[in-house]
Motif scaffolding. Structure first.
Motif, PDB file in Angstrom:
ATOM      1  N   THR A  82      37.022  16.163  -6.041  1.00 13.51           N
ATOM      2  CA  THR A  82      35.808  15.367  -5.838  1.00 13.51           C
ATOM      3  C   THR A  82      36.111  14.151  -4.978  1.00 13.51           C
ATOM      4  OG1 THR A  82      34.986  16.050  -7.996  1.00 13.51           O
ATOM      5  CG2 THR A  82      33.965  14.114  -7.008  1.00 13.51           C
ATOM      6  N   TRP A  83      37.187  13.464  -5.284  1.00  9.84           N
ATOM      7  CA  TRP A  83      37.555  12.278  -4.525  1.00  9.84           C
ATOM      8  C   TRP A  83      37.998  12.649  -3.116  1.00  9.84           C
ATOM      9  CZ3 TRP A  83      36.030   7.662  -5.832  1.00  9.84           C
ATOM     10  CH2 TRP A  83      35.679   7.439  -7.152  1.00  9.84           C
ATOM     11  N   GLN A  84      38.669  13.778  -2.965  1.00 14.64           N
ATOM     12  CA  GLN A  84      39.064  14.231  -1.624  1.00 14.64           C
ATOM     13  C   GLN A  84      37.807  14.490  -0.792  1.00 14.64           C
ATOM     14  OE1 GLN A  84      42.215  14.356  -0.470  1.00 14.64           O
ATOM     15  NE2 GLN A  84      41.258  14.739   1.521  1.00 14.64           N
ATOM     16  N   HIS A  85      36.808  15.099  -1.392  1.00 11.40           N
ATOM     17  CA  HIS A  85      35.545  15.369  -0.700  1.00 11.40           C
ATOM     18  C   HIS A  85      34.849  14.053  -0.313  1.00 11.40           C
ATOM     19  CE1 HIS A  85      31.959  17.527   0.483  1.00 11.40           C
ATOM     20  NE2 HIS A  85      31.237  16.775  -0.340  1.00 11.40           N
ATOM     21  N   ILE A  86      34.861  13.073  -1.217  1.00  4.61           N
ATOM     22  CA  ILE A  86      34.247  11.770  -0.928  1.00  4.61           C
ATOM     23  C   ILE A  86      34.980  11.087   0.213  1.00  4.61           C
ATOM     24  CG2 ILE A  86      33.854   9.447  -1.859  1.00  4.61           C
ATOM     25  CD1 ILE A  86      33.319  10.794  -4.578  1.00  4.61           C
ATOM     26  N   PHE A  87      36.309  11.126   0.216  1.00  4.43           N
ATOM     27  CA  PHE A  87      37.068  10.500   1.294  1.00  4.43           C
ATOM     28  C   PHE A  87      36.822  11.212   2.620  1.00  4.43           C
ATOM     29  CE2 PHE A  87      40.324   8.994  -2.052  1.00  4.43           C
ATOM     30  CZ  PHE A  87      39.600   7.818  -2.251  1.00  4.43           C
ATOM     31  N   ASP A  88      36.661  12.536   2.588  1.00  2.00           N
ATOM     32  CA  ASP A  88      36.369  13.279   3.810  1.00  2.00           C
ATOM     33  C   ASP A  88      34.988  12.908   4.348  1.00  2.00           C
ATOM     34  OD1 ASP A  88      38.803  14.544   3.665  1.00  2.00           O
ATOM     35  OD2 ASP A  88      38.001  16.391   2.749  1.00  2.00           O
ATOM     36  N   LEU A  89      34.002  12.710   3.464  1.00  2.00           N
ATOM     37  CA  LEU A  89      32.669  12.342   3.896  1.00  2.00           C
ATOM     38  C   LEU A  89      32.604  10.927   4.495  1.00  2.00           C
ATOM     39  CD1 LEU A  89      30.420  13.753   1.032  1.00  2.00           C
ATOM     40  CD2 LEU A  89      30.619  14.605   3.369  1.00  2.00           C
ATOM     41  N   THR A  90      33.393  10.018   3.940  1.00  3.80           N
ATOM     42  CA  THR A  90      33.362   8.645   4.419  1.00  3.80           C
ATOM     43  C   THR A  90      34.252   8.422   5.631  1.00  3.80           C
ATOM     44  OG1 THR A  90      35.108   7.986   2.881  1.00  3.80           O
ATOM     45  CG2 THR A  90      32.816   7.699   2.158  1.00  3.80           C
ATOM     46  N   GLY A  91      35.041   9.428   6.029  1.00  6.32           N
ATOM     47  CA  GLY A  91      35.903   9.310   7.196  1.00  6.32           C
ATOM     48  C   GLY A  91      37.233   8.685   6.907  1.00  6.32           C
ATOM     49  N   ARG A  92      37.539   8.426   5.671  1.00  2.00           N
ATOM     50  CA  ARG A  92      38.818   7.838   5.313  1.00  2.00           C
ATOM     51  C   ARG A  92      39.852   8.953   5.156  1.00  2.00           C
ATOM     52  NH1 ARG A  92      40.602   5.025  -0.232  1.00  2.00           N
ATOM     53  NH2 ARG A  92      42.648   4.388   0.445  1.00  2.00           N
ATOM     54  N   ARG A  93      40.973   8.766   5.760  1.00  2.00           N
ATOM     55  CA  ARG A  93      42.060   9.754   5.648  1.00  2.00           C
ATOM     56  C   ARG A  93      42.981   9.346   4.495  1.00  2.00           C
ATOM     57  NH1 ARG A  93      40.959  13.925   9.247  1.00  2.00           N
ATOM     58  NH2 ARG A  93      39.949  12.976  11.012  1.00  2.00           N
ATOM     59  N   SER A  94      43.408  10.323   3.712  1.00  2.00           N
ATOM     60  CA  SER A  94      44.318   9.992   2.606  1.00  2.00           C
ATOM     61  C   SER A  94      45.757  10.200   2.994  1.00  2.00           C
ATOM     62  CB  SER A  94      44.003  10.833   1.377  1.00  2.00           C
ATOM     63  OG  SER A  94      44.058  12.198   1.684  1.00  2.00           O
TER      64      SER A  94
END
Length: 94
Positions: A82-94
């Motif tokens: 879920t958090w990976q999906h949120i980071f992908d939507l916001t453009g933040r790379r992990s």
């Protein structure tokens, strides 16, 4: 009769003990130095910050669960996907 009188005197002793402790706490909080009254904190400042930090974390978790729970399962917010999906939507790379 003597039992009720003794219990009443015990209650008076308890109240007076409570009042004594309360007065002692209040008198120890205020100190006069060079004519200036200084009031000491009852709860130390670092404990207040710790309580604030714990409440902030708790409210963040509850808020994300409520926000995510409107459309999905509220406990799904704890899944890493879920958090990976949120980071992908916001453009933040992990």
């Amino acid at each position: 009769m003597s039992e009720t009188q003794s219990t009443r005197s015990d209650n008076k002793d308890k109240k007076s003990l409570y009042k004594k402790v309360k007065e002692k706490l209040q008198t120890n909080r205020v100190e006069t130095i060079q004519g200036i009254e200084i009031e000491h904190r009852v709860i130390p400042l670092w404990i207040k910050f710790l309580i604030l930090l714990v409440l902030m974390i708790l409210l963040f978790i509850v808020g994300t669960m409520i926000g995510y729970g409107i459309l999905h399962n509220p406990f799904g917010v704890f899944n890493p996907e879920t958090w990976q999906h949120i980071f992908d939507l916001t453009g933040r790379r992990s």
